[in-house]
Scaffold this motif. Structure first.
Motif, short mmCIF file in Angstrom:
data_model
loop_
_atom_site.label_atom_id
_atom_site.label_comp_id
_atom_site.label_asym_id
_atom_site.label_seq_id
_atom_site.Cartn_x
_atom_site.Cartn_y
_atom_site.Cartn_z
N THR A 122 0.86 -1.19 0.00
CA THR A 122 0.00 0.00 0.00
C THR A 122 0.89 1.24 0.00
O THR A 122 1.84 1.35 0.78
N ASN A 234 -1.09 -2.16 -4.80
CA ASN A 234 -2.04 -1.43 -3.95
C ASN A 234 -1.81 0.07 -4.15
O ASN A 234 -1.27 0.77 -3.30
N ASP A 245 -5.44 0.64 1.27
CA ASP A 245 -5.83 0.53 -0.14
C ASP A 245 -6.79 -0.66 -0.31
O ASP A 245 -7.46 -1.06 0.64
N ALA A 284 -11.21 2.04 -4.07
CA ALA A 284 -10.46 1.05 -3.26
C ALA A 284 -11.47 0.14 -2.55
O ALA A 284 -11.26 -1.08 -2.45
#
Ligand SMILES: [Zn+2]
Length: 462
Positions: A122, A234, A245, A284
């Motif tokens: 992420t 991500n 994410d 997301a």
């Protein structure tokens, strides 16, 4: 070995204790697999710098979602243990993984190979000292905070693993695969065309829609743990708030749908795969629901039960960078007024420091390759940002009961296949700038990684 001088001289009460301990730690022929989970919050305090993008020019504003480290410990009927730690972070350094592993080896006498770390990648997570050093030179207080966060993170990782290892219970472990299609090959398709190409079935380049799912159920059938995977960056989000994410959303969604279950996300070889659409939190969340739906479909399917034994292997291989940048190139990167000039300055500083410290050894990197046998399922965990070609090649050569994770144990750079290395561009070449590495990898990288993987997988099967 037990530190007893001679078993014959043990008093009766100690014999009973020893017999009891043996039943708990090394169950007999009728014993089942066991599993335990643990978790710790790793959302950074205010004022830490973010990572992942060159545009990160200030610390985070706050948290939109909590970040977690989660642990899943598994034990086979013979008492062989393994523990995997998954983290909502962009990267991880070898130092952090090794500090945590050393403590778990010391405390629980696990083989080092039985400990695995994997980060979701992420980009809404904190800058870690030593990771993505070429992204930006942080102000001194920012770097000090990043380093303090790293030390605290190690303790939280140890606590999560400790909890999992000390709360083992009989379990049925099973696995299946679902499918999700929000990823696409970002080298072969322009992001603005993705939705039209996807609708027309005309997306180009390799992409793997599989969603591997490992389920841990208690003796009464209740779901206690779930590990899901997907091979995709991500990078839905790029704002200045902490967020897991799509992987964070999928974990939260599945934990809501299955109260009492700890859900882990281990990322696959998604280095050349991006999610689409991107930018909004709602997107997301949608990707997270897609992944949760895929996991639920896999859970409802005929899952394969894990039977047999656990085994693990881990070794480093030496990868080589193709060359040392000239002084002129380093100076130019430092002084030229160009887009992302802070990144080039940071790259120049990182490379200069590395060669000053290590000399020509800075052209080599010790790269971790890990294999786990979980009964009839095999996991391969590779360091770095691994492109999708590795997963396809390993499954075609070693069989389909194989999951390949990237971003494991140490995220030092992108890991291109020979094809991607030859093609160059970001994943094959220029991403070495944010990673603060001297140059692209030398040819032959794919064969080195594949042959060591083959060897380690074979070793776990013996
Ligand atoms: Zn990346």
């Amino acid at each position: 070995m037990f530190p007893f001088p001679s078993l014959q001289v043990l008093p009766r009460s100690l014999w009973l204790l020893l017999a009891l301990a043996t039943t708990i730690t090394a169950p007999g022929a009728t014993a089942t697999w066991q599993a335990g989970t643990g978790r710790e919050k790793i959302t950074p305090p205010a004022g830490l710098w973010m990572t992942g993008y060159a545009s990160r020019d200030r610390p985070a504003d706050g948290a939109a979602q909590e970040l977690w480290v989660k642990a899943l410990a598994i034990v086979d009927p013979a008492g062989n243990r393994g523990v995997v730690l998954t983290l909502d972070l962009c990267g991880i350094t070898r130092e952090i993984t090794e500090h945590v592993a050393a403590e778990l080896v010391r405390k629980y006498r696990l083989p080092r190979s039985a400990i695995m770390t994997n980060v979701s990648h992420t980009h809404c997570s904190p800058f870690l000292g030593g990771n993505l050093k070429g992204l930006r030179i942080l102000p001194a207080d920012g770097l000090a905070k990043a380093e303090a966060y790293g030390r605290d993170l190690e303790q939280r990782m140890i606590r999560a693993a400790t909890y999992a290892l000390e709360h083992l219970a009989p379990a049925t472990i099973s696995w299946a695969e679902g499918e999700a299609t929000f990823g696409f090959n970002r080298r072969e398709n322009s992001e603005k065309d993705v939705s039209a190409l996807r609708a027309a079935g005309k997306l180009k380049g390799p992409f793997d829609p599989r969603v591997p799912v490992l389920a841990v159920r208690a003796a009464n059938g209740e779901l206690r743990g779930l590990l899901i995977s997907y091979a995709c960056h991500n990078t839905t989000l790029s704002f200045f708030q902490w967020h897991g994410d799509y992987a964070g959303c999928a974990q939260a969604e599945l934990e809501k749908r299955h109260p009492g279950a700890t859900v882990l996300f281990a990322i696959g070889c998604g280095a050349d795969i991006n999610p689409a659409p991107r930018r909004e939190v709602s997107m997301a969340e949608q990707h997270g629901r897609d992944l949760a739906d895929a996991a639920d479909r896999a859970l409802a399917s005929q899952m394969r039960k894990v039977e047999g034994t656990f085994n693990s292997a881990l070794e480093d291989i030496t990868l080589v960078f193709s060359g040392r940048p000239t002084e002129e190139k380093l100076r130019e990167a430092r002084e030229k007024d160009q887009a992302n000039k802070e990144m080039y300055q940071a790259w120049s500083a990182a490379v200069t420091e590395d060669f000053a410290k290590k000399g020509e050894a800075a052209l080599r990197y010790e790269y971790p390759v890990q294999a786990w046998k979980i009964g009839n399922l095999t996991w391969v965990a590779l360091g770095g940002e691994v492109v999708i070609d590795y997963s396809f090649r390993l499954r075609s050569e070693l069989g389909p009961n194989l999951w390949v994770f990237g971003y494991s144990n140490d995220v030092m750079a992108y890991i291109p296949s020979e094809r991607v290395l030859k093609e160059g561009r970001y994943e094959g070449d220029t991403s070495m700038v944010p990673y603060g590495k001297p140059s692209a990898w030398s040819p032959g990288i794919e064969e080195k990684i594949i042959s060591k993987t083959r060897e380690l997988v074979a070793r776990t099967q013996r």
